[in-house]
Design an enzyme around this catalytic site. Structure first.
Site, PDB file in Angstrom:
ATOM      1  N   ALA A  38      44.781  37.530  43.431  1.00 45.84           N
ATOM      2  CA  ALA A  38      45.289  36.385  43.619  1.00 45.84           C
ATOM      3  C   ALA A  38      46.745  36.463  42.963  1.00 45.84           C
ATOM      4  O   ALA A  38      47.091  37.158  42.216  1.00 45.84           O
ATOM      5  CB  ALA A  38      44.712  35.225  42.962  1.00 45.84           C
ATOM      6  N   ASP A  39      47.767  36.106  43.790  1.00 46.84           N
ATOM      7  CA  ASP A  39      49.197  35.927  43.133  1.00 46.84           C
ATOM      8  C   ASP A  39      49.019  34.509  42.671  1.00 46.84           C
ATOM      9  O   ASP A  39      48.576  33.652  42.772  1.00 46.84           O
ATOM     10  CB  ASP A  39      50.147  36.491  44.146  1.00 46.84           C
ATOM     11  CG  ASP A  39      50.179  35.583  45.293  1.00 46.84           C
ATOM     12  OD1 ASP A  39      49.785  34.416  45.610  1.00 46.84           O
ATOM     13  OD2 ASP A  39      50.982  36.029  46.313  1.00 46.84           O
ATOM     14  N   SER A  40      50.720  34.223  42.207  1.00 51.33           N
ATOM     15  CA  SER A  40      50.828  32.725  41.580  1.00 51.33           C
ATOM     16  C   SER A  40      50.699  31.579  42.589  1.00 51.33           C
ATOM     17  O   SER A  40      50.152  30.642  42.356  1.00 51.33           O
ATOM     18  CB  SER A  40      52.009  32.687  41.004  1.00 51.33           C
ATOM     19  OG  SER A  40      53.200  32.993  41.505  1.00 51.33           O
TER      20      SER A  40
ATOM     21  N   LYS B 102      47.500  37.701  53.157  1.00 47.90           N
ATOM     22  CA  LYS B 102      48.483  36.457  53.358  1.00 47.90           C
ATOM     23  C   LYS B 102      48.595  36.035  55.029  1.00 47.90           C
ATOM     24  O   LYS B 102      49.151  35.089  55.326  1.00 47.90           O
ATOM     25  CB  LYS B 102      49.914  37.020  52.997  1.00 47.90           C
ATOM     26  CG  LYS B 102      50.021  37.246  51.306  1.00 47.90           C
ATOM     27  CD  LYS B 102      51.326  37.509  51.037  1.00 47.90           C
ATOM     28  CE  LYS B 102      51.407  38.033  49.523  1.00 47.90           C
ATOM     29  NZ  LYS B 102      50.790  37.136  48.426  1.00 47.90           N
TER      30      LYS B 102
END
Lengths: 89, 459
Positions: A38-40, B102
Site C-alpha cells: 500500500a502507498d499513502s 493501480k
C-alpha cells in the site's frame, strides 16, 4: 450479538479489494505498506472503505495506528462492541 | 513546417447516450433528453425551471474504472476516463497494463512524450467541493441535532417538537463522512490529470477552464500543439458534472434566469433558434474526448480518419461575465479568425454546429452573426436541443457531432423548431447533405468565444 468471524471476513474483503491483494496472502500479521504494497493514497482509501463498510467514523489519529490487518480488525471489533444500540422507540 | 491534424477517435458520454454508436443513432433520430428535476432538490429551493437532461447512467465500470477508483474520483473525472477509453479504442490505439494494483495502462506503439491531454471543464469538481462543505458543516450539526432530540425526548418534550427536529434532520442531506479525496476530486485539473495517469501519457497535460467554451478551447489547444510539432497525438475535449445532491449548481443558473421554462409541454420546451425559446435546458453532465493526431502519423499506422481539424479561433468580449456582447462583433471576429486560420472562405463552410443554447439573447445574436458571415448557404443545427447544456463538455460534444457529420455526410435535425428565427438554413430532418467544411462554435460565461473548423476526409 456481533459475529466476529463475519467482521473478519468483511475486513479481509475490504483489504483485498482496495489493495488488489491476493486473499491467500492476507493474514492478521500482514502489514499494509510493507507486505501488501500500500502507498499513502491506498491507505486513505482503505480507511475510507472500512468506514463505508462498517458505517463507522475513523478519526485521523486512530487511522494512523492501523498499520496491520490485525490492528484494523481489533479496532473494528472494539468499535462494534462499544457501539451504542440503535435508538428504539 | 505546419503539420496537419486529424480526428481519429471519439468518445462520448451524454444525456442521450454513451458511445458514438448509441449517441449518433439517437441524435440523428432527433431523440432529445428531458425529465423532471430530482424531487429532493425542492427541499432547499423552489426552482423556476423544473426540467433537466439527466445522464442515463453513472456506472462507468465498463471503461476499466474499478469501484475503488470510482470512490476516489469526481464524476467529471470518471466521465473523462470513460470518454478517453472510447476514443483510444475507436482510434485503434492499443494499451497494455502498466501497474495491476493501480489499474493503469501504457498506450502501445506511440511515444508517450508526444502524447498530450487537453480537457476543458466549466466547474471541474465543484460538486465535490459543495458536498465537502456540506459534510464539513453538516455532520457536526447532525450530531448536535441527534443529541438535542435525545435530551428533549428524555425530558418529555411534546412529540410535535421531536417530529420537527426529525424533519430538520432528514432535510440535511449530508454525506456519511468527510471526503478524504476532497482536494484531488475537486481540483479542475484533476480532469486531465486522471487521463494522463491512467494511460501513462507524458506529453503536455492541460485543463482548460472556459465555461461553456471549455471543450472547444481544449480542442483548439490540441490542434495548435499538433500543428507546431510539440505533440504528435492528443486526447482533447471537455467534461462536466453539474448535479450536486442539493441542486446548488442548478440553482446558480436558475436564479439568473438562464434556464428553460417547462410550460405546458415540457418535452418540447427546449427549442434553440425558435421564436418561443425561453432558456437552456440544464444537463446533469457529459463529455466528449477526441483523439487529435498528426496526419502522417495517423496515415502510417492506418488509423481511421473521421475529419481533418483545419483551424481554430478564439476571442474575448471584455463585456460581461454573464451577458453576450449584443452586437455580436466579437463572436464574428472569432469566426473570421477561425476561418483565416483554416484558410477557408465563408462560402466554403457547408455546415455550422451552432452554440444554440436556446436563450433569448444567445440565439438572437448568434443567428444574426451567422447570417452576416455566411448568408443562407450553410446548414445549421444546435446539439443542445438534444442533450441540453453540458457547459464545459458542450463544445467537445458538438465538435464530435461536427466530425461525425462530415464523416457520414449527414447530421441531426434541430428539434422543437417551429418558428425559426434569423433566416438560416436549419436542418429540419435527417437526410444526406453535401458537406466539405464545417464550423463548430461556443460562447462562454465570462466572454470567451471559440470555434473549430473541420474538413471532410476524402478517400
Amino acid at each position: 450479538m456481533t459475529d466476529y468471524s463475519e467482521i473478519e471476513e468483511r475486513v479481509v474483503n475490504v483489504v483485498a479489494e482496495t489493495l488488489k491483494a491476493d486473499r491467500g496472502r492476507i493474514t492478521r500479521e500482514s502489514r499494509f505498506v510493507e507486505d501488501l504494497g500500500a502507498d499513502s493514497l491506498d491507505m486513505f482509501s482503505l480507511v475510507t472503505q472500512l468506514e463505508d463498510e462498517f458505517s463507522a467514523t475513523i478519526p485521523e489519529q486512530d487511522a494512523e495506528k492501523l498499520t496491520t490487518v490485525g490492528a484494523a480488525l481489533d479496532y473494528i471489533r472494539d468499535k462494534a462492541r462499544s457501539a451504542e444500540p440503535p435508538p428504539g422507540r | 513546417m505546419r503539420h496537419r491534424a486529424v480526428v481519429t477517435g471519439i468518445g462520448l458520454v451524454t444525456p442521450v447516450g454513451t458511445g458514438v454508436a448509441e449517441f449518433w443513432n439517437r441524435a440523428r433520430a432527433g431523440s432529445a433528453a428531458c425529465a423532471p428535476l430530482p424531487e429532493h432538490w425542492r427541499l432547499y429551493y423552489e426552482p423556476q425551471s423544473t426540467i433537466w437532461a439527466p445522464l442515463p447512467s453513472h456506472d462507468f465500470s465498463a471503461f476499466d474504472i474499478s469501484r475503488i477508483e470510482a470512490s476516489q474520483l469526481d464524476r467529471a473525472q470518471q466521465i473523462a476516463l470513460a470518454c478517453a477509453r472510447q476514443a483510444l479504442d475507436a482510434a485503434g490505439l492499443g494499451y497494455e497494463l502498466r501497474d495491476a494494483k493501480k489499474n493503469t495502462f501504457a498506450v502501445t506503439g506511440v511515444d508517450p512524450l508526444g502524447f498530450g491531454v487537453f480537457v476543458g471543464t466549466g466547474i471541474g469538481g465543484a460538486t465535490t467541493l459543495l458536498s465537502t462543505a456540506v459534510s464539513h458543516v453538516g455532520l457536526p450539526l447532525l450530531a448536535g441535532l441527534d443529541h438535542l432530540r435525545r435530551r428533549l425526548a428524555e425530558e418529555g418534550t411534546s412529540p410535535d417538537a421531536l417530529a420537527e427536529i426529525e424533519a430538520l434532520r432528514s432535510g440535511l442531506r449530508a454525506p456519511a463522512r468527510f471526503d478524504t479525496f476532497a482536494v484531488t476530486r475537486a481540483m479542475p485539473n484533476g480532469c486531465s490529470a486522471v487521463v494522463g495517469i491512467k494511460y501513462g501519457l507524458l506529453g503536455r497535460n492541460a485543463t482548460c477552464a472556459g465555461a461553456c467554451a471549455a471543450g472547444t478551447i481544449a480542442i483548439g489547444q490540441a490542434l495548435r500543439a499538433v500543428r507546431s510539432g510539440e505533440m504528435t497525438l492528443a486526447l482533447a475535449g471537455g467534461v462536466e458534472y453539474l448535479a450536486d445532491d442539493w441542486g446548488g449548481v442548478f440553482r446558480g443558473f436558475d436564479v439568473v434566469r438562464t434556464l428553460v421554462r417547462a410550460g405546458d409541454d415540457p418535452a418540447r420546451a427546449n427549442r434553440p433558434f425558435d421564436a418561443r425559446r425561453s432558456g437552456f435546458l440544464f444537463a446533469e453532465g457529459g463529455g466528449s474526448i477526441l483523439v487529435v493526431e498528426e496526419l502522417e502519423h495517423a496515415r502510417r499506422r492506418g488509423a481511421p480518419m473521421i475529419a481533418e481539424l483545419l483551424g481554430y479561433g478564439e476571442t474575448f468580449d471584455a463585456h460581461s461575465v454573464m451577458m453576450m456582447e449584443p452586437s455580436g462583433k466579437h463572436v464574428e471576429r472569432m469566426v473570421r479568425q477561425a476561418l483565416d486560420d483554416a484558410q477557408v472562405t465563408p462560402e466554403e463552410i457547408d455546415y455550422v454546429n451552432a452554440h444554440g443554447t436556446g436563450t433569448t439573447l444567445n440565439d438572437e445574436t448568434e443567428s444574426a452573426m451567422l447570417r452576416r458571415v455566411f448568408g443562407q448557404h450553410p446548414l445549421v443545427n444546435a446539439t443542445k436541443g438534444l442533450v441540453g447544456h453540458t457547459i464545459g463538455a458542450g463544445g467537445a460534444i458538438e465538435a464530435a457531432v461536427t466530425a461525425l457529420s462530415l464523416r457520414d455526410q449527414t447530421t441531426h435535425p434541430c428539434v422543437n423548431l417551429e418558428e425559426p428565427i434569423g433566416g438560416l438554413r436549419y436542418v429540419r430532418e435527417q437526410g444526406r447533405f453535401r458537406m466539405a467544411c464545417a464550423l463548430s462554435e461556443s460562447f462562454a460565461f465570462g466572454g470567451h468565444n471559440a470555434a473549430v473548423v473541420m474538413k471532410e476526409i476524402r478517400p
